[in-house]
Design a protein around this motif. Structure first.
Motif, mmCIF file in Angstrom:
data_model
loop_
_atom_site.group_PDB
_atom_site.id
_atom_site.type_symbol
_atom_site.label_atom_id
_atom_site.label_comp_id
_atom_site.label_asym_id
_atom_site.label_seq_id
_atom_site.Cartn_x
_atom_site.Cartn_y
_atom_site.Cartn_z
ATOM 1 N N LYS A 13 0.822 -1.268 0.085
ATOM 2 C CA LYS A 13 0.128 -0.106 -0.180
ATOM 3 C C LYS A 13 0.871 1.520 -0.105
ATOM 4 O O LYS A 13 0.622 2.260 -0.887
ATOM 5 N N ASP A 14 1.830 0.921 0.935
ATOM 6 C CA ASP A 14 2.751 2.435 0.757
ATOM 7 C C ASP A 14 3.485 2.606 -0.651
ATOM 8 O O ASP A 14 3.507 3.832 -0.895
ATOM 9 N N ILE A 15 3.830 1.768 -1.145
ATOM 10 C CA ILE A 15 4.501 1.929 -2.538
ATOM 11 C C ILE A 15 3.347 2.536 -3.344
ATOM 12 O O ILE A 15 3.675 3.253 -4.144
ATOM 13 N N LEU A 16 2.109 1.874 -3.458
ATOM 14 C CA LEU A 16 1.175 2.333 -4.208
ATOM 15 C C LEU A 16 0.660 3.865 -4.134
ATOM 16 O O LEU A 16 0.743 4.674 -5.054
ATOM 17 N N ALA A 17 0.740 4.231 -2.880
ATOM 18 C CA ALA A 17 0.537 5.694 -2.253
ATOM 19 C C ALA A 17 1.386 6.474 -2.907
ATOM 20 O O ALA A 17 1.188 7.394 -3.378
ATOM 21 N N ASN A 18 2.702 6.023 -2.629
ATOM 22 C CA ASN A 18 3.733 7.035 -3.236
ATOM 23 C C ASN A 18 3.559 6.926 -4.877
ATOM 24 O O ASN A 18 3.824 8.279 -5.242
ATOM 25 N N HIS A 19 3.505 5.968 -5.572
ATOM 26 C CA HIS A 19 3.066 6.073 -7.135
ATOM 27 C C HIS A 19 2.062 7.255 -7.144
ATOM 28 O O HIS A 19 2.058 7.977 -8.259
ATOM 29 N N GLN A 20 0.842 7.038 -6.427
ATOM 30 C CA GLN A 20 -0.235 7.936 -6.515
ATOM 31 C C GLN A 20 0.144 9.353 -6.345
ATOM 32 O O GLN A 20 -0.127 10.428 -7.209
ATOM 33 N N MET A 21 0.838 9.563 -5.329
ATOM 34 C CA MET A 21 1.152 11.049 -5.064
ATOM 35 C C MET A 21 2.170 11.385 -5.806
ATOM 36 O O MET A 21 2.044 12.807 -6.224
ATOM 37 N N ASP A 22 3.142 10.823 -6.246
ATOM 38 C CA ASP A 22 4.345 11.589 -6.819
ATOM 39 C C ASP A 22 4.331 11.407 -8.310
ATOM 40 O O ASP A 22 4.809 11.906 -9.090
ATOM 41 N N CYS A 23 3.185 10.452 -8.915
ATOM 42 C CA CYS A 23 3.160 10.049 -10.370
ATOM 43 C C CYS A 23 4.277 9.581 -10.724
ATOM 44 O O CYS A 23 4.842 10.137 -11.963
ATOM 45 N N CYS A 24 5.240 9.140 -10.290
ATOM 46 C CA CYS A 24 6.495 8.545 -10.513
ATOM 47 C C CYS A 24 7.127 7.322 -9.600
ATOM 48 O O CYS A 24 6.336 7.080 -8.385
ATOM 49 N N GLU A 29 11.140 -0.266 -7.244
ATOM 50 C CA GLU A 29 9.713 -0.328 -6.630
ATOM 51 C C GLU A 29 8.974 -1.606 -7.379
ATOM 52 O O GLU A 29 8.095 -2.081 -6.610
ATOM 53 N N CYS A 30 8.892 -1.474 -8.721
ATOM 54 C CA CYS A 30 7.763 -2.471 -9.455
ATOM 55 C C CYS A 30 8.313 -3.802 -9.062
ATOM 56 O O CYS A 30 7.412 -4.606 -8.957
ATOM 57 N N GLU A 31 9.505 -4.065 -8.805
ATOM 58 C CA GLU A 31 10.010 -5.292 -8.696
ATOM 59 C C GLU A 31 9.713 -5.801 -7.327
ATOM 60 O O GLU A 31 9.163 -7.178 -7.169
ATOM 61 N N GLN A 32 9.633 -4.819 -6.379
ATOM 62 C CA GLN A 32 9.277 -5.288 -5.068
ATOM 63 C C GLN A 32 7.691 -5.591 -4.969
ATOM 64 O O GLN A 32 7.620 -6.291 -4.373
ATOM 65 N N LEU A 33 6.947 -4.828 -5.769
ATOM 66 C CA LEU A 33 5.667 -4.985 -5.796
ATOM 67 C C LEU A 33 5.489 -6.445 -6.072
ATOM 68 O O LEU A 33 4.634 -6.979 -5.598
#
Length: 92
Positions: A13-24, A29-33
């Protein structure tokens, strides 16, 4: 010491939230997901109803790893990311 599924969901959820907020984001991170989701899907304690969401996020992460324009990929999935975060909140 391995993380339990609750902590794994929080990291996801934290990684997705960062992607959402930062749009980058980063390929790492994708590998970790991808690694988190593989572990979660294999876990028998995970509710069946969240597994489709995890599968969708896994597909997003795999596409993100191999795209030449990761920031565009993240930006084009903003609506889905919002929904995934909401769905994960219901099960974590």
């Amino acid at each position: 010491m391995p993380l339990d599924h609750t902590h794994q969901m929080d990291i996801l959820k934290d990684i997705l939230a960062n992607h959402q907020m930062d749009c980058c984001g980063t390929v790492a991170e994708c590998e970790q997901l991808g690694r988190l989701i593989q572990s979660l899907i294999a876990n028998p304690n995970i509710d069946q109803s969240i597994k489709q969401v995890l599968t969708d996020v896994y597909s997003y992460s795999q596409q993100g790893q191999y795209t030449q324009h990761l920031d565009n990929h993240i930006e084009s999935h903003q609506n889905e990311i919002s929904q995934w975060i909401s769905d994960i909140d219901q099960y974590s």
